[in-house]
Design a protein around this motif. Structure first.
Motif, PDB file in Angstrom:
ATOM      1  N   PRO A 104       5.827  -0.052 -20.720  1.00  0.00           N
ATOM      2  CA  PRO A 104       7.118   0.152 -21.008  1.00  0.00           C
ATOM      3  C   PRO A 104       8.711  -0.257 -21.072  1.00  0.00           C
ATOM      4  O   PRO A 104       9.028  -0.557 -22.776  1.00  0.00           O
ATOM      5  CB  PRO A 104       7.072   0.956 -21.825  1.00  0.00           C
ATOM      6  CG  PRO A 104       6.912   2.121 -20.112  1.00  0.00           C
ATOM      7  CD  PRO A 104       5.873   0.878 -19.456  1.00  0.00           C
TER       8      PRO A 104
ATOM      9  N   LEU B 182      10.470  -3.975 -25.049  1.00  0.00           N
ATOM     10  CA  LEU B 182      11.051  -2.996 -25.517  1.00  0.00           C
ATOM     11  C   LEU B 182      11.854  -4.512 -25.882  1.00  0.00           C
ATOM     12  O   LEU B 182      11.179  -6.263 -25.930  1.00  0.00           O
ATOM     13  CB  LEU B 182      12.781  -2.907 -24.072  1.00  0.00           C
ATOM     14  CG  LEU B 182      12.192  -2.484 -23.350  1.00  0.00           C
ATOM     15  CD1 LEU B 182      13.939  -1.955 -22.711  1.00  0.00           C
ATOM     16  CD2 LEU B 182      12.438  -0.999 -24.237  1.00  0.00           C
TER      17      LEU B 182
ATOM     18  N   TYR C  93      15.128   5.426 -18.015  1.00  0.00           N
ATOM     19  CA  TYR C  93      13.656   5.832 -18.073  1.00  0.00           C
ATOM     20  C   TYR C  93      14.107   7.224 -16.952  1.00  0.00           C
ATOM     21  O   TYR C  93      14.187   6.581 -15.738  1.00  0.00           O
ATOM     22  CB  TYR C  93      13.658   4.011 -17.478  1.00  0.00           C
ATOM     23  CG  TYR C  93      11.980   4.053 -17.355  1.00  0.00           C
ATOM     24  CD1 TYR C  93      10.991   5.208 -17.595  1.00  0.00           C
ATOM     25  CD2 TYR C  93      11.046   2.679 -17.504  1.00  0.00           C
ATOM     26  CE1 TYR C  93       9.578   5.010 -17.317  1.00  0.00           C
ATOM     27  CE2 TYR C  93       9.940   2.286 -17.354  1.00  0.00           C
ATOM     28  CZ  TYR C  93       9.011   3.690 -16.940  1.00  0.00           C
ATOM     29  OH  TYR C  93       7.226   3.274 -16.740  1.00  0.00           O
TER      30      TYR C  93
ATOM     31  N   ILE D  58      13.034   6.780 -22.191  1.00  0.00           N
ATOM     32  CA  ILE D  58      11.122   6.109 -21.434  1.00  0.00           C
ATOM     33  C   ILE D  58      10.885   7.172 -20.912  1.00  0.00           C
ATOM     34  O   ILE D  58      11.208   7.021 -19.892  1.00  0.00           O
ATOM     35  CB  ILE D  58      11.239   4.981 -20.904  1.00  0.00           C
ATOM     36  CG1 ILE D  58      11.441   3.365 -21.695  1.00  0.00           C
ATOM     37  CG2 ILE D  58       9.439   4.966 -21.301  1.00  0.00           C
ATOM     38  CD1 ILE D  58      12.057   2.496 -21.388  1.00  0.00           C
ATOM     39  N   GLU D  59       9.819   7.605 -21.432  1.00  0.00           N
ATOM     40  CA  GLU D  59       9.495   8.793 -20.471  1.00  0.00           C
ATOM     41  C   GLU D  59       8.176   8.831 -19.222  1.00  0.00           C
ATOM     42  O   GLU D  59       7.709   8.203 -19.532  1.00  0.00           O
ATOM     43  CB  GLU D  59       8.643  10.356 -21.307  1.00  0.00           C
ATOM     44  CG  GLU D  59       9.322  10.791 -22.951  1.00  0.00           C
ATOM     45  CD  GLU D  59       7.901  11.614 -23.438  1.00  0.00           C
ATOM     46  OE1 GLU D  59       7.205  11.174 -23.557  1.00  0.00           O
ATOM     47  OE2 GLU D  59       9.145  12.059 -24.002  1.00  0.00           O
TER      48      GLU D  59
ATOM     49  N   GLU E  78       4.420   8.196 -19.660  1.00  0.00           N
ATOM     50  CA  GLU E  78       4.331   6.595 -20.431  1.00  0.00           C
ATOM     51  C   GLU E  78       3.779   5.684 -18.764  1.00  0.00           C
ATOM     52  O   GLU E  78       2.802   4.998 -18.824  1.00  0.00           O
ATOM     53  CB  GLU E  78       4.877   5.973 -21.096  1.00  0.00           C
ATOM     54  CG  GLU E  78       4.867   4.554 -21.780  1.00  0.00           C
ATOM     55  CD  GLU E  78       3.652   5.068 -22.542  1.00  0.00           C
ATOM     56  OE1 GLU E  78       3.904   6.074 -23.255  1.00  0.00           O
ATOM     57  OE2 GLU E  78       2.761   4.471 -23.150  1.00  0.00           O
TER      58      GLU E  78
END
Ligand code: ATR
Length: 267
Positions: free
Chosen positions: A109, A113, A208, A231-232, A235
């Motif tokens: 992830p 970005l 994150y 950001i979870e 992910e």
């Protein structure tokens, strides 16, 4: 013959890996099954022999075996060597190899970005923090800082990989573009109401959290309210699993359906 894959660890509490992999096998029409193999440290060597004898196609490796398994393998990726931990076993040219897809999952992830961070702060200094620092090094983030309650553990990671240590108490005096939480603060249970970053966030910061239960930790909720991009942790979990699937099957999985599956499994 049905191909066998699975996860080893001890103790092996609830894991979403079987849900993810069995779903992917079915979607790709593969005759394969992902199992759960609780394995105590003293059983590890015998387990690796079994992988060789039964030609088990792929193994996910979790705590406490991520370092110990390394000496039983034929080889390792550069990435696994630099992190000093293996979370995936796979076969290549008849040899049993180790890879670290925690790093792959963590950086996936971040690669997406629009703007790459210049300064990152990793909170915590366990195995996940080590994977985070290695991932940030791989992304060539200019300045990587690490803060941990027990400073000596942060120093060990900073010494092995490229990072600088910040005192845990002073972590909020830094102004990183990216904060990665690898501590259990915010995790479902006793720590759910806690956050590793009470108060204000640096403006424009990406936050994150590798904790994925709950999906939105207090850290992520507060960061989002402050206008940060979040950001979870799910992910990272998803992407490390997809990377394993690629290594084991050579096929390209569809992230969107797998993401939906995991989101609904977590409620
Ligand atoms: P993992 O291997 O999954 O990263 P770990 O090795 O248990 O997990 O690491 C958890 C990290 O969270 C550790 O750095 C730990 O700090 P210590 O080294 O001081 O133990 C950190 N941590 C755990 N509970 C914490 C708390 N209540 N406050 C701050 N840090 C905490």
């Amino acid at each position: 013959m049905t191909q066998k894959m699975g996860i080893i660890g001890w103790p092996l509490g609830h894991t979403m890996s079987p849900t993810l992999h069995n779903f992917l096998f079915e979607r790709h029409g593969l005759d394969a099954k992902y199992e759960v193999w609780p394995t105590q440290p003293e059983e590890l060597e015998a387990f690796v022999s079994r992988v060789r004898e039964e030609k088990i196609q792929g193994v996910s490796v979790t705590i406490p075996h991520k370092q110990a398994v390394m000496k039983h393998l034929d080889g390792m990726s550069f990435r696994a060597k630099s992190v000093g931990a293996v979370n995936t076993l796979f076969w290549e040219d008849g040899q049993l190899f180790g890879e670290n897809t925690d790093v792959t999952g963590l950086i996936a992830p971040l690669r997406a970005l629009q703007k790459q961070p210049e300064t990152a702060l990793v909170l915590g200094a366990g195995g996940a923090a080590r994977a985070a620092v290695a991932g940030l090094n791989e992304l060539e983030i200019e300045s990587v800082f690490i803060a941990n309650r027990t400073r000596s553990k942060a120093e060990t990671i900073a010494h092995d990989l490229a990072a600088r240590v910040v005192d845990w108490e002073k972590r909020q005096t830094t102004t990183p573009d990216l904060i990665i939480n690898t501590t259990p603060l915010g995790m479902a249970g006793d720590m759910q109401d806690m956050t590793p970053w009470p108060g204000e966030f640096p403006s424009g910061c990406v936050v994150y959290d590798i904790v994925y239960n709950p999906l939105r930790t207090r850290l992520l909720r507060e960061a989002e309210q402050s206008g940060c991009l979040i950001i979870e942790g799910l992910e990272m979990f998803l992407q490390q699993g997809l990377a394993q699937f690629r290594l084991w099957t050579g096929q390209e999985p569809d992230p969107d359906t797998a993401r939906e599956l995991l989101r609904s499994a977590l409620g």
